[in-house]
Scaffold this active site. Sequence first.
Site, PDB file in Angstrom:
ATOM      1  CB  THR A 196     -14.500  26.907  -6.214  1.00 50.99           C
ATOM      2  OG1 THR A 196     -14.303  27.728  -7.105  1.00 50.99           O
ATOM      3  CG2 THR A 196     -16.113  26.184  -6.809  1.00 50.99           C
ATOM      4  CG  PHE A 201     -17.027  21.932  -5.476  1.00 50.80           C
ATOM      5  CD1 PHE A 201     -17.251  21.786  -6.855  1.00 50.80           C
ATOM      6  CD2 PHE A 201     -16.048  22.501  -5.089  1.00 50.80           C
ATOM      7  CE1 PHE A 201     -16.282  22.015  -7.859  1.00 50.80           C
ATOM      8  CE2 PHE A 201     -14.923  22.857  -6.070  1.00 50.80           C
ATOM      9  CZ  PHE A 201     -15.144  22.680  -7.404  1.00 50.80           C
TER      10      PHE A 201
END
Length: 277
Positions: A175, A177
């Site tokens: 992921t 960010f």
Amino acid sequence: MRIAYLGPAGTFTEDALTEALGGEDFESLRTETVFDAISAVIEGSAERALAPYENSIEGSVRGTLDILAFEAPNVAIIGEHDYPVRQHLIVKEGAELGQIEAVLSHQQGLAQTARFLRENLPGVELRSVSSTAAAVRMVAESPRPWAAIGSRAAARLYGCEILREGIQDEANNVTRFVWLAPAGTEPAAGDKWKTSLIFSELGDDRPGALVDALAEFSSRGINLSRIESRPLRSQLGRYFFFLDVDGKLDVEPVATAIEALRAKAESVRILGSYPLV
């Protein structure tokens, strides 16, 4: 520095934040939602926010994109951090796979483990909640044989056990960010840069309008590392576009390409220009 992020304790965002800061001291502001974290920057109750932006399995985190597009005109992306995510199936001590009545997680957790859930828990109810950590807490507090998808830290925090490890559908589950700050905040120094922007309304609806707009970058040898459309909300069939452009906003040829895009699009907004991971 006070940093806002999706809470409660034990979320993947908290783990990513700790890793990104590398031991640097900070004051945490845990929030109920990503919207609340970004709002804290808008309102001045936090100097930074860390928000999930893109996942290697599920693609863009649309909630974050929409908040940046519609709700946060005075917030800018000033950096990014890639965090490898390992999802675990978490239960109260002693629970077995065949006993599970419902699986709780953030919508991204459920999406990243969809194949595992289909194959191992067919027909079991799937419930989307505010965060993976909240899911683990709810499992710990419930008298029912529920399971959560979340982090090892959350399982430890709420006294649960991991029934199955690493259940994400792809081993390389990452992921991205983004660091968010008030517009005008100076990003850190870096050798390679990325510029994120959104644009919309390319005049009359005609064949090739989007191609013509993107040609302002390709004709100058500028790579687009990401493009995505999202509904403009004002009318069915109208869209705006997110672009990630390789290069720094105020350096040629990116600066000229963006000025040329402004001549073709009704709206162009820079979300941020910042160093690559």
